[in-house]
Scaffold this active site. Sequence first.
Site, PDB file in Angstrom:
ATOM      1  CB  CYS A 192      32.742  37.102  77.423  1.00 32.69           C
ATOM      2  SG  CYS A 192      34.420  36.175  77.528  1.00 32.69           S
TER       3      CYS A 192
ATOM      4  CG  HIS B  40      32.245  36.476  72.511  1.00 32.62           C
ATOM      5  ND1 HIS B  40      32.386  37.649  73.033  1.00 32.62           N
ATOM      6  CD2 HIS B  40      33.116  35.871  73.215  1.00 32.62           C
ATOM      7  CE1 HIS B  40      33.503  37.735  73.835  1.00 32.62           C
ATOM      8  NE2 HIS B  40      33.836  36.682  74.102  1.00 32.62           N
TER       9      HIS B  40
ATOM     10  CD  GLU C 201      30.153  39.568  70.745  1.00 31.94           C
ATOM     11  OE1 GLU C 201      31.255  39.505  71.226  1.00 31.94           O
ATOM     12  OE2 GLU C 201      29.087  38.848  71.394  1.00 31.94           O
TER      13      GLU C 201
END
Length: 545
Positions: free
Chosen positions: A379, A515, A517
């Site tokens: 990001c 993202h 994650e």
Amino acid sequence: MKTNYIFVTGGVVSSLGKGIVTASLAAILESRGLNVTIMKLDPYINVDSGTISPIQHGEVFVTEDGAETDLDLGHYERFIHTKMTRNNNLTTGRVYSEVLRKERSGYYLGSTIQVIPHITNEIKERIIYCAKNHDIILVEIGGTVGDIESLPFLEAIRQMASNVGREHALYLHLTLVPYITVTGEVKTKPTQHSVKNLLSIGIQPDILICRSDHIISKNECKKIALFCNLPEKAVIPLIDVDSIYKIPFLLKKQNLDEYICNRFKLICNQADLSDWEKVIYEETYTIGKVTIGVIGKYIELPDAYKSIIEALKHGGFKNRLNVNIKLIDSEKIELNGVHLLNDLDAILVPGGFGKRGIKGKILTVKYARENKVPYLGICLGMQVALIEFALNVLNIKNANSTEFDEQCDYPIIALITEWCSKSGDIEKRSKDCDFGGTMRVGNQLCRLIKDSLVFNMYKKEIIIERHRHRYEVNNTLISNIEKSGIKVVGRSIDNKLIEVIENSNHPWFVACQFHPEFTSTPRDSHPLFIGFIKAAKKYHSNYIK
């Protein structure tokens, strides 16, 4: 089959790990072949987590449908296969705003609006809606029993036993059994008082899970059971462990899942935790170690980067490596210099908002690029990578983001409305700038080019990833950067927005607007994190040589 409800409350102190315990129990029940989901009730008055500082509340976890939620939903997704949605997180603010909306529209036909029944009814309706089509729903109530903020939620779950039938409602209470060093003994009195608090509002817990950093003896469990009006087998001691992924085994060993299935009269398979055995094996039997630097601005609270920390560990599991994670404040890099990065095998710059610490992140990117250190930008980490390249490779002195300098001459990063407006085509602008200045959040499709490092990690052309950002790469200014070594390897499915970049002159330099994650789990690590840790291992080996 009728849905069964498990309500999880916490007592004595906050931060006991209700989210981890709830997710671990859900993992065991899911492994028995049951269809399980989890819901979090948060007592704060914010409508969602999106506007709360990560330093206060930890990370904002983003769901597939674009909800900005509590970080506990990240734990839920890492432990079970069910994907969370906006229906799996309910705050006091959301409840009150909905009740007030209904009142203004005349929904209540002139009734005086009260906590009971209007607020509690709204809570119950949301719980029942979220539970639809599931065998079991675990409902975690945030905060600690005795907090004034939690009372409407506790009253609602008390009433739920009447709504769904007591045989389909189970109350699980998590408490702390502290160890007193001076006397050398654990103390059960705080647990007794916590249960007394629950009883005072009409809830008799069916199961107690007692957290402690010391072993709780059978005699102490027997004492707790006696004072709390429970059978001994319903008192589950839970000692601290070195890995959260071991907790399902601790609960299973004490037959908690069997007790719950018998309580609900469920006929199902025995728990199969073989997937989790593999996770523990990968975590325990490592063949090496790498050190990863996470360069952020919210490091006062590591939970601000909870999903990133866990995703890095997951990448380590698949590479059989122990991942040592260093959280480094980007402002300290501004003040003290890049020598703080000297001992790292790889560098990750995560997402964030605001100008603070940006210079330190740009210095970090420059260090990684020039020293060929593996780099993963997420990001904002992708945005500062492009700004750094424009500043230091193309020598464009005024390159920046309009988030940090609204009047910059070379806005390589900007709101999509800002760079669309440069064309002067009003009709095109209104058509192409669908996101406006609002947050782009939730699942988005991305197309990768086949001749890329990222494609080789994903092994597919179309991927789906979660986003949370307002600013985009300025398409009108990217061409000069592409000519100088930055390769755009992923774009939005309509080809309008840049999603992934690589540096052609670097062994492993990847940055993405999304993202990754949020979708990494211990059983299925994300391909970007697997590749990142693998690159860190290679860098470490070459550095040693």
